[in-house]
Write an enzyme that holds these catalytic residues in place. Sequence first.
Site, PDB file in Angstrom:
ATOM      1  N   CYS A  13       1.088  94.994  -7.889  1.00  0.00           N
ATOM      2  CA  CYS A  13      -0.339  95.241  -8.046  1.00  0.00           C
ATOM      3  C   CYS A  13      -1.077  94.045  -8.629  1.00  0.00           C
ATOM      4  O   CYS A  13      -0.473  93.072  -9.051  1.00  0.00           O
ATOM      5  CB  CYS A  13      -0.536  96.421  -8.975  1.00  0.00           C
ATOM      6  SG  CYS A  13       0.435  97.844  -8.500  1.00  0.00           S
ATOM      7  N   CYS A 250       8.645  85.661 -12.197  1.00  0.00           N
ATOM      8  CA  CYS A 250       9.116  86.085 -10.871  1.00  0.00           C
ATOM      9  C   CYS A 250       8.952  84.944  -9.868  1.00  0.00           C
ATOM     10  O   CYS A 250       7.841  84.465  -9.629  1.00  0.00           O
ATOM     11  CB  CYS A 250       8.314  87.293 -10.419  1.00  0.00           C
ATOM     12  SG  CYS A 250       8.570  87.678  -8.679  1.00  0.00           S
ATOM     13  N   ASP A 359       8.645  80.336   8.017  1.00  0.00           N
ATOM     14  CA  ASP A 359       8.093  81.463   7.262  1.00  0.00           C
ATOM     15  C   ASP A 359       8.592  81.372   5.827  1.00  0.00           C
ATOM     16  O   ASP A 359       9.565  80.673   5.540  1.00  0.00           O
ATOM     17  CB  ASP A 359       8.479  82.808   7.897  1.00  0.00           C
ATOM     18  CG  ASP A 359       7.479  83.910   7.516  1.00  0.00           C
ATOM     19  OD1 ASP A 359       6.561  83.635   6.725  1.00  0.00           O
ATOM     20  OD2 ASP A 359       7.624  85.042   8.020  1.00  0.00           O
ATOM     21  N   ASP A 360       7.920  82.112   4.947  1.00  0.00           N
ATOM     22  CA  ASP A 360       8.274  81.998   3.524  1.00  0.00           C
ATOM     23  C   ASP A 360       9.519  82.796   3.169  1.00  0.00           C
ATOM     24  O   ASP A 360      10.203  82.474   2.214  1.00  0.00           O
ATOM     25  CB  ASP A 360       7.111  82.489   2.659  1.00  0.00           C
ATOM     26  CG  ASP A 360       6.932  83.983   2.794  1.00  0.00           C
ATOM     27  OD1 ASP A 360       6.477  84.428   3.858  1.00  0.00           O
ATOM     28  OD2 ASP A 360       7.308  84.718   1.862  1.00  0.00           O
ATOM     29  N   CYS A 396      14.927  94.216  -6.319  1.00  0.00           N
ATOM     30  CA  CYS A 396      14.098  93.882  -7.476  1.00  0.00           C
ATOM     31  C   CYS A 396      13.781  95.180  -8.216  1.00  0.00           C
ATOM     32  O   CYS A 396      13.416  96.166  -7.596  1.00  0.00           O
ATOM     33  CB  CYS A 396      12.791  93.241  -7.015  1.00  0.00           C
ATOM     34  SG  CYS A 396      11.633  92.973  -8.364  1.00  0.00           S
ATOM     35  N   CYS A 447      12.742  84.216 -13.046  1.00  0.00           N
ATOM     36  CA  CYS A 447      13.552  85.358 -12.639  1.00  0.00           C
ATOM     37  C   CYS A 447      13.864  85.156 -11.159  1.00  0.00           C
ATOM     38  O   CYS A 447      12.964  85.170 -10.331  1.00  0.00           O
ATOM     39  CB  CYS A 447      12.815  86.682 -12.832  1.00  0.00           C
ATOM     40  SG  CYS A 447      13.780  88.081 -12.171  1.00  0.00           S
ATOM     41  N   CYS A 450      16.505  88.467  -7.410  1.00  0.00           N
ATOM     42  CA  CYS A 450      16.602  88.891  -6.001  1.00  0.00           C
ATOM     43  C   CYS A 450      17.465  87.908  -5.205  1.00  0.00           C
ATOM     44  O   CYS A 450      17.975  88.249  -4.144  1.00  0.00           O
ATOM     45  CB  CYS A 450      15.225  89.051  -5.376  1.00  0.00           C
ATOM     46  SG  CYS A 450      14.196  87.571  -5.409  1.00  0.00           S
TER      47      CYS A 450
HETATM   48  P1  AMP Z   1      10.785  91.387   7.201  1.00  0.00           P
HETATM   49  O1  AMP Z   1      11.877  90.357   7.164  1.00  0.00           O
HETATM   50  O2  AMP Z   1      10.527  91.951   8.525  1.00  0.00           O
HETATM   51  O3  AMP Z   1      11.011  92.467   6.189  1.00  0.00           O
HETATM   52  O4  AMP Z   1       9.440  90.679   6.770  1.00  0.00           O
HETATM   53  C1  AMP Z   1       9.349  89.382   6.308  1.00  0.00           C
HETATM   54  C2  AMP Z   1       7.913  88.976   6.385  1.00  0.00           C
HETATM   55  O5  AMP Z   1       7.169  89.770   5.462  1.00  0.00           O
HETATM   56  C3  AMP Z   1       7.645  87.540   6.038  1.00  0.00           C
HETATM   57  O6  AMP Z   1       6.679  87.056   6.946  1.00  0.00           O
HETATM   58  C4  AMP Z   1       7.056  87.567   4.648  1.00  0.00           C
HETATM   59  O7  AMP Z   1       6.031  86.626   4.488  1.00  0.00           O
HETATM   60  C5  AMP Z   1       6.489  88.949   4.534  1.00  0.00           C
HETATM   61  N1  AMP Z   1       6.706  89.542   3.216  1.00  0.00           N
HETATM   62  C6  AMP Z   1       7.576  89.173   2.270  1.00  0.00           C
HETATM   63  N2  AMP Z   1       7.459  89.958   1.181  1.00  0.00           N
HETATM   64  C7  AMP Z   1       6.491  90.849   1.461  1.00  0.00           C
HETATM   65  C8  AMP Z   1       5.887  91.914   0.748  1.00  0.00           C
HETATM   66  N3  AMP Z   1       6.265  92.203  -0.480  1.00  0.00           N
HETATM   67  N4  AMP Z   1       4.908  92.617   1.349  1.00  0.00           N
HETATM   68  C9  AMP Z   1       4.500  92.315   2.578  1.00  0.00           C
HETATM   69  N5  AMP Z   1       5.023  91.324   3.318  1.00  0.00           N
HETATM   70  C10 AMP Z   1       6.017  90.596   2.771  1.00  0.00           C
END
Ligand code: AMP
Length: 490
Positions: A13, A250, A359-360, A396, A447, A450
């Site tokens: 949040c 985090c 991607d991140d 987490c 942290c 994960c």
């Molecule tokens: P998935 O591997 O399908 O679960 O989704 C990964 C994608 O979701 C990546 O593009 C991340 O940037 C995005 N992502 C990572 N953490 C979250 C989150 N807490 N809420 C929404 N999207 C997320």
Amino acid sequence: MDATIERVWKEECGVAAVLCRDRRTPAAPLIHLALYALQHRGQESAGIAASDGRRLTAHRDLGLVAQVFTPEIILALDGWLAVGHVRYATMGSVTLANAQPIVVSSPWGPLAVAHNGNLINAPALRRALEADGCVFTSSTDTEVIAHLLARAPVSTAEEAARYCMPRLEGAFTVTVLVEDMVLGFRDRHGIRPLILGGGPNFWILASETCAFDHVGGEPLGEVEPGELVVCAAEGVRAVPVLEAPRRAHCVFEYIYFARPDTVLFHRNVHQARRRMGRILAREHPAPADLVVPVPDSGSSAAMGYAEESGLPLEIGLIKNRYIGRTFLQPSPAVRDAGVQIKLNALREVVDGRRVVLVDDSIVRGTTSSRIVALLRRAGAREVHMRVSSPPIHFPCFYGIDTSSRGQLIAATRSVEEIREQIGADSLGYLSQAGLVEALRLPTEALCMACLDGRYPTRVPTEEEAGRAALEPVAATSPSEIPEVAVWPGR
Ligand code: AMP
């Protein structure tokens, strides 16, 4: 709605609190702007409680900030003190009763609480409060904090916060509106962010500094782990309450959650992500023609990857900005459809080319599989997936809703198995050492549970770990709660 919401990895949040020092300027319009800036931290519900020091008014509802508030409602939220919240359910289900701020009465008048994080001892605290005659109306751990504050056997609201803090276990970043003060406090590890800012005539506490930019404020400093900050018209005081043996910020705030224009712990998030991309390129070069980010989560890292590799950065995927997050869709079927309408590949850019897709993070792996397939359908000759975070192996317990390891693709599969599952030609993750190097923070300050399973607190029991740990409670339908609830002052 509750039953169909899947338990997936979720963002936590956003919280904010404002005190206008001249005691005349209304605080709600500032909080409203701050919540817009924090919208990425939660889209399920939003709320503001405002007060003139005597009378507290609150409005909360399910939906985005833009849907929840009208100019009339903001006007009705009268007073120079306000606290606000945007929510993504990590504790308790998606009902209006669980929207925040939570308001309870206390010996010091009505008290409004907004919380980001996750308490691991909420069930035990709640049982003790119930045994003491406390009646709960929501299933959130935030209400536990609110009642604990209200029932503290002390004589001032500040003492109540000091009483409460050592009794809470887990991750908590809390803002409170009570009497003529706003309070902010943080767990001893500083897991979730909380920053103090100041404007021409106001103090502001917020989860991220991007909120300050929108209201015309400047960051003054982080609320330290274990610290209580008391904002009053006369000034701000910081009180160290909990011993803080080690910081544990985090790491996912830097990887994904925080907005790129936010500065966390003196590190701008965009620049940190760009460094992650640069290091990723060094660790996992790819024989490719161009670098394509997954918008928007991979944008900063893709920029770094392109800079370091010398490959051109291209827009190969277009995101439809008017579709809500995939994660908000109520059923797997709808979510599947959601991913397809959310992104489209640019055939003219990727056709016949070898693409580095950045991607991140990969959480469940569903998103990456779909995007790889999308690029291939648009003619990409090869897709080399590069991820600017290490594999996520562990759940987490601090505010991100991963209820079981089973959902995490990397918990049970090797990198090669994941590559195969997502259908990429190659797959490379940033190493943990590379991540730490990019952040320029000591490992001990983070942290990374994960990633490596080293939790900064005790590991919660089965009962404590469940998202529904505080349920069931009597269901409250939206219509049972008045739109603008008004509590008379003392
Ligand atoms: P998935 O591997 O399908 O679960 O989704 C990964 C994608 O979701 C990546 O593009 C991340 O940037 C995005 N992502 C990572 N953490 C979250 C989150 N807490 N809420 C929404 N999207 C997320």
